[in-house]
Design a protein around this motif. Sequence first.
Motif, PDB file in Angstrom:
ATOM      1  N   PRO A   1      -3.762  -0.388  -8.324  1.00 51.69           N
ATOM      2  CA  PRO A   1      -5.141  -0.033  -8.662  1.00 51.69           C
ATOM      3  C   PRO A   1      -5.858   0.714  -7.535  1.00 51.69           C
ATOM      4  CG  PRO A   1      -4.724  -2.386  -9.020  1.00 51.69           C
ATOM      5  CD  PRO A   1      -3.556  -1.847  -8.267  1.00 51.69           C
ATOM      6  N   SER A   2      -6.964   1.352  -7.910  1.00 50.91           N
ATOM      7  CA  SER A   2      -7.776   2.091  -6.933  1.00 50.91           C
ATOM      8  C   SER A   2      -9.148   2.363  -7.522  1.00 50.91           C
ATOM      9  CB  SER A   2      -7.104   3.428  -6.598  1.00 50.91           C
ATOM     10  OG  SER A   2      -8.011   4.284  -5.939  1.00 50.91           O
TER      11      SER A   2
ATOM     12  N   ARG B   1     -11.706   4.079  -4.932  1.00 47.77           N
ATOM     13  CA  ARG B   1     -12.048   5.206  -4.064  1.00 47.77           C
ATOM     14  C   ARG B   1     -11.013   6.336  -4.111  1.00 47.77           C
ATOM     15  NH1 ARG B   1     -14.610   0.829  -2.676  1.00 47.77           N
ATOM     16  NH2 ARG B   1     -12.620  -0.081  -3.293  1.00 47.77           N
ATOM     17  N   THR B   2      -9.764   5.975  -3.975  1.00 45.37           N
ATOM     18  CA  THR B   2      -8.726   7.001  -3.842  1.00 45.37           C
ATOM     19  C   THR B   2      -8.639   7.846  -5.102  1.00 45.37           C
ATOM     20  OG1 THR B   2      -7.536   5.520  -2.374  1.00 45.37           O
ATOM     21  CG2 THR B   2      -6.279   7.346  -3.325  1.00 45.37           C
TER      22      THR B   2
ATOM     23  N   GLU C   1      -1.662   5.782   0.069  1.00 44.72           N
ATOM     24  CA  GLU C   1      -1.507   4.418   0.591  1.00 44.72           C
ATOM     25  C   GLU C   1      -0.230   3.791   0.087  1.00 44.72           C
ATOM     26  OE1 GLU C   1      -4.633   1.427   0.230  1.00 44.72           O
ATOM     27  OE2 GLU C   1      -3.495   0.046   1.494  1.00 44.72           O
TER      28      GLU C   1
ATOM     29  N   HIS D   1      -1.966   4.349   5.494  1.00 41.65           N
ATOM     30  CA  HIS D   1      -3.021   4.943   4.661  1.00 41.65           C
ATOM     31  C   HIS D   1      -3.657   6.096   5.457  1.00 41.65           C
ATOM     32  CE1 HIS D   1      -5.802   5.372   1.497  1.00 41.65           C
ATOM     33  NE2 HIS D   1      -6.324   4.166   1.435  1.00 41.65           N
TER      34      HIS D   1
ATOM     35  N   GLN E   1      -7.217   7.386   4.725  1.00 38.38           N
ATOM     36  CA  GLN E   1      -8.248   6.476   5.232  1.00 38.38           C
ATOM     37  C   GLN E   1      -8.454   6.691   6.729  1.00 38.38           C
ATOM     38  OE1 GLN E   1      -9.571   4.032   2.876  1.00 38.38           O
ATOM     39  NE2 GLN E   1     -11.234   4.095   4.364  1.00 38.38           N
TER      40      GLN E   1
ATOM     41  N   CYS F   1     -12.208  -0.394   5.223  1.00 42.96           N
ATOM     42  CA  CYS F   1     -11.755   0.619   4.270  1.00 42.96           C
ATOM     43  C   CYS F   1     -12.308   0.410   2.867  1.00 42.96           C
ATOM     44  CB  CYS F   1     -10.238   0.635   4.230  1.00 42.96           C
ATOM     45  SG  CYS F   1      -9.513  -0.922   3.670  1.00 42.96           S
ATOM     46  N   LEU F   2     -12.706  -0.848   2.542  1.00 42.04           N
ATOM     47  CA  LEU F   2     -13.114  -1.263   1.197  1.00 42.04           C
ATOM     48  C   LEU F   2     -11.906  -1.159   0.240  1.00 42.04           C
ATOM     49  CD1 LEU F   2     -16.617   0.468   0.932  1.00 42.04           C
ATOM     50  CD2 LEU F   2     -16.060  -1.791   1.884  1.00 42.04           C
ATOM     51  N   PRO F   3     -11.762  -2.031  -0.725  1.00 38.92           N
ATOM     52  CA  PRO F   3     -12.719  -3.057  -1.147  1.00 38.92           C
ATOM     53  C   PRO F   3     -12.798  -4.202  -0.149  1.00 38.92           C
ATOM     54  CG  PRO F   3     -10.679  -3.328  -2.369  1.00 38.92           C
ATOM     55  CD  PRO F   3     -10.513  -2.081  -1.553  1.00 38.92           C
TER      56      PRO F   3
ATOM     57  N   ARG G   1     -13.703  10.011   2.445  1.00 38.68           N
ATOM     58  CA  ARG G   1     -12.414  10.161   1.774  1.00 38.68           C
ATOM     59  C   ARG G   1     -12.400  11.453   0.950  1.00 38.68           C
ATOM     60  NH1 ARG G   1      -9.363   5.729   0.530  1.00 38.68           N
ATOM     61  NH2 ARG G   1      -7.950   7.333  -0.267  1.00 38.68           N
TER      62      ARG G   1
HETATM   63  N1   CP Z   1      -9.842   2.299   0.582  1.00 40.59           N
HETATM   64  C1   CP Z   1      -9.188   2.563  -0.574  1.00 40.59           C
HETATM   65  O1   CP Z   1      -8.110   3.136  -0.564  1.00 40.59           O
HETATM   66  O2   CP Z   1      -9.842   2.173  -1.691  1.00 40.59           O
HETATM   67  P1   CP Z   1      -9.177   2.078  -3.152  1.00 40.59           P
HETATM   68  O3   CP Z   1      -8.101   1.014  -3.061  1.00 40.59           O
HETATM   69  O4   CP Z   1     -10.303   1.690  -4.055  1.00 40.59           O
HETATM   70  O5   CP Z   1      -8.591   3.407  -3.503  1.00 40.59           O
END
Ligand code: CP
Length: 334
Positions: free
Chosen positions: A46-47, A49-50, A142, A146, A149, A292-294, A320
Amino acid sequence: MKHFLNTQDWTRSELDALLADAARFKRSRIGDELKGKSVALVFFNPSLRTRTSFELGAFQLGGHAVVLQPGKDAWPIEFGIGARMDGDAEEHIIEVAKVLSRYVDLIGVRAFPKFVDWSVDRQDQVLRSFAAHATVPVINMETITHPCQELAHVMALQEHFGTTDLRGRKYVLTWTYHPKALNTAVANSALTIATRMGMDVTLLCPTPDYVLDQRYMDWAARNVAESGGSLQVSHDIAAAYAGADVVYAKSWGALPYFGQWEAEKPIRDRYRHFIVDEAKMALTNDGVFSHCLPLRRNVKATDGVMDSPRCIAIDEAENRLHVQKAVMSALISQ
Ligand code: CP
């Protein structure tokens, strides 16, 4: 043909050029660097941001992104060379990479470890297989590192400090508690890029079991030798935070317990106090905090830290978009 698998494969001047380009994209979002071009974004995990930033980044530069999730909306893929494919996989990476290369100009790959055997996961087989069989550049979105990031993180620090020169800044990469054993990718990456930028880096973690894989410790040592920074490992929270300019937090699973996470759990449960809180941040040199979040609030970092003006995690997340446009543009134009 150059891929973007790890920043360590790119020279310092190439990384600086990517960061300069990213700053240009931040000032002016729309361009035509990817006009008529396309990118396949292959997500095994899952993602938020990316996926969003790559899709929008391609769109804003005139390109088109196709998202594929093998095993969900695309066929499950086999990666073993010579494998007899009588399991779940319907096609082999050799055909997948070659076919996608006939359609698109770039391939992005997100593939986290399987979390069973680190000696297998550390080979980064999914990413390496795409790079081996594709005839277009491959971007690491990632896996066990990563790198996108890393660039976004450095860009946010450069913006905060008002200079591209981060040498001599005291940088703390701190392990934090999380109920699950997580990927070491961002920690490997933070260690790599912070030492590359010549900062004085402390890896703060509960015990020696939480030190990162030797490959990344070696990269960091090499970077220190070249950049003039420093690297130390500490298990002393107060000493590590004292005078820090940057605190970067991440949780990860202890490698000696890889795949035996039930055995690790009682150990990690003893270190909930590694949470980044206001008292720890008060020990710093008016330092900035990022992640980096989450991020699980009040588990990894308190509301007070996350809502503080010293938190630059949202800037890093925004970046990003800009750094990935720079990476895509550089790979397309090579
Ligand atoms: N930081 C990062 O890669 O966020 P996602 O996992 O939401 O893509």
